[in-house]
Design an enzyme around this catalytic site. Sequence first.
Site, short mmCIF file in Angstrom:
data_model
loop_
_atom_site.label_atom_id
_atom_site.label_comp_id
_atom_site.label_asym_id
_atom_site.label_seq_id
_atom_site.Cartn_x
_atom_site.Cartn_y
_atom_site.Cartn_z
N GLY A 1 7.09 -2.06 -2.56
CA GLY A 1 8.47 -1.66 -2.30
C GLY A 1 8.58 -0.93 -0.97
O GLY A 1 7.58 -0.54 -0.38
N GLU A 2 9.81 -0.78 -0.55
CA GLU A 2 10.05 -0.12 0.72
C GLU A 2 11.20 0.86 0.52
O GLU A 2 12.15 0.55 -0.21
CB GLU A 2 10.44 -1.16 1.77
CG GLU A 2 9.90 -0.85 3.12
CD GLU A 2 9.95 -2.05 4.06
OE1 GLU A 2 10.00 -1.80 5.25
OE2 GLU A 2 9.95 -3.21 3.60
N GLY B 1 13.44 4.51 2.36
CA GLY B 1 13.91 5.08 3.61
C GLY B 1 12.79 5.70 4.42
O GLY B 1 12.83 5.76 5.65
N LYS C 1 1.49 5.22 -1.16
CA LYS C 1 2.74 5.42 -0.43
C LYS C 1 2.39 5.84 0.99
O LYS C 1 1.58 6.75 1.19
CB LYS C 1 3.57 6.50 -1.14
CG LYS C 1 4.99 6.60 -0.63
CD LYS C 1 5.86 7.39 -1.58
CE LYS C 1 7.27 7.51 -1.05
NZ LYS C 1 8.17 8.18 -1.96
N ASP D 1 17.33 13.06 -6.81
CA ASP D 1 17.57 11.63 -6.54
C ASP D 1 17.26 10.80 -7.80
O ASP D 1 16.53 9.81 -7.74
CB ASP D 1 16.73 11.16 -5.35
CG ASP D 1 17.28 9.87 -4.75
OD1 ASP D 1 18.46 9.54 -5.02
OD2 ASP D 1 16.54 9.19 -4.00
N1 LIG Z 1 3.36 4.64 -8.43
C1 LIG Z 1 4.00 3.49 -8.21
N2 LIG Z 1 3.60 2.36 -8.81
C2 LIG Z 1 4.24 1.18 -8.59
N3 LIG Z 1 5.29 1.03 -7.76
C3 LIG Z 1 5.73 2.12 -7.12
C4 LIG Z 1 5.13 3.41 -7.30
N4 LIG Z 1 5.80 4.31 -6.52
C5 LIG Z 1 6.76 3.61 -5.90
N5 LIG Z 1 6.74 2.31 -6.25
C6 LIG Z 1 7.64 1.23 -5.77
O1 LIG Z 1 7.99 1.48 -4.42
C7 LIG Z 1 9.42 1.66 -4.29
C8 LIG Z 1 9.70 2.74 -3.25
O2 LIG Z 1 9.09 3.95 -3.69
P1 LIG Z 1 9.77 5.38 -3.48
O3 LIG Z 1 11.11 5.39 -4.14
O4 LIG Z 1 8.78 6.42 -3.91
O5 LIG Z 1 9.89 5.37 -1.90
P2 LIG Z 1 11.01 5.97 -0.94
O6 LIG Z 1 10.57 5.63 0.44
O7 LIG Z 1 11.20 7.42 -1.22
O8 LIG Z 1 12.27 5.13 -1.41
P3 LIG Z 1 13.84 5.44 -1.37
O9 LIG Z 1 14.19 5.68 0.07
O10 LIG Z 1 14.45 4.18 -1.95
O11 LIG Z 1 14.09 6.63 -2.26
C9 LIG Z 1 9.89 1.99 -5.69
O12 LIG Z 1 11.21 1.59 -5.93
C10 LIG Z 1 8.92 1.24 -6.57
O13 LIG Z 1 9.33 -0.11 -6.73
#
Ligand SMILES: Nc1ncnc2c1ncn2[C@@H]1O[C@H](COP(=O)(O)OP(=O)(O)OP(=O)(O)O)[C@@H](O)[C@H]1O
Length: 357
Positions: free
Chosen positions: A24-25, A27, A47, A144
């Site tokens: 996933g991606e 912000g 991440k 959030d």
């Molecule tokens: N521990 C995990 N296991 C599997 N998939 C994950 C995990 N953590 C995150 N993801 C996937 O990655 C995506 C993005 O993760 P996350 O929400 O932590 O990132 P972000 O950059 O803060 O995103 P946003 O800007 O949408 O809040 C999630 O929607 C999920 O699909």
Amino acid sequence: MEEIQAITEGKIIAKRWKVVEKLGEGGMGAVFKVRDLTRFQTYAAMKVEGDVSDGGVLKLEAYLLKALAPLPFCARLMDAGDRKTYCFMVMTLLGKDLMAHKREANIPKLCDQTTLRLAMATLFAIKQSHLRFQIHEVGYTHRDIKPGNCVTGIHGSDAKNVYLIDYGMVRSFTAKRDNGQLALRKARSGEQLFRGTPRYCSMNVHNRKEQGRVDDLWSWLYMLIELHCGLPWRRLTDEKEIMQAKSTCPMEVLLKGCPQEFTNIHKYLESLEYKTRPDYFGLWSECFSGFKRVRGSFFGRFEWELGKAGGEEMLTALSISEKRGPNDYKCATNMQMAKKIWPYADSAHFKKKILNL
Ligand SMILES: Nc1ncnc2c1ncn2[C@@H]1O[C@H](COP(=O)(O)OP(=O)(O)OP(=O)(O)O)[C@@H](O)[C@H]1O
């Protein structure tokens, strides 16, 4: 994000983590599925954030995951580090988010049983972080809460558990006093920066006020409505338009088609202020009484695991769980378990530790 584009399948990070695919991606960066080269058949989620300055949020997130380590419904931190152009954090590999499950199973409207079961599972995960054992128990508001940040586990019965992810926007609502005791932080006056997601945030957040535990709970309720049958403002994207729709939408319209218990929950949330400690057990009990009303079971598979909506398999499975039988017994044992867990956080011990909450 250029440094993150360079992270592709096969790349090895910290001599241990081999990138398998992008999950996933967001912000701030991206999340990858990685294989642990030091262990047989072990996978994790990594991440990665492009911002390596102290202002980057990944360091805070890694710190929080460490603090939340004893919590049951929270990913475990396995590794963290930084390189010249990015920093990374490795955690437990979890499953899909709630909206992805619903979308992929092509379910237009979740049944009451599923929504109430999710309500209890997600409330538990939120309360965890507000108090000691979960994000609210540690003393942090998540800020959030949304379907994309609630994911299920992947292995066996863990697929029935819901985990809260993405601690990039958290804020502590407690502070240590000189005598070492924790106390509620005073709400900051003046206009605050917008933190959250317009579709799910409370009116308080639209009004740029300080967020407390109640604001996480508003997002929780909006998230459940969206998952169940959709929010009236789901097609809007502009924050001001969403705010306008939210502020003028009557409760009856918002909750149309939702489990009837949501009316009490909505009224209760309206009565809360920044400084009030929400009655998590009361909210849970409200959801549980609805769950009993629809003869729900905590042990059956989720709706999205049962094939397409309206499919014969799903109808059979739901009608089985609606009959009185072993499921009722399982439900009862779960209630006994919950009674053991929930009052713990409400105990005098906890209230003594955290003043003014
Ligand atoms: N521990 C995990 N296991 C599997 N998939 C994950 C995990 N953590 C995150 N993801 C996937 O990655 C995506 C993005 O993760 P996350 O929400 O932590 O990132 P972000 O950059 O803060 O995103 P946003 O800007 O949408 O809040 C999630 O929607 C999920 O699909």
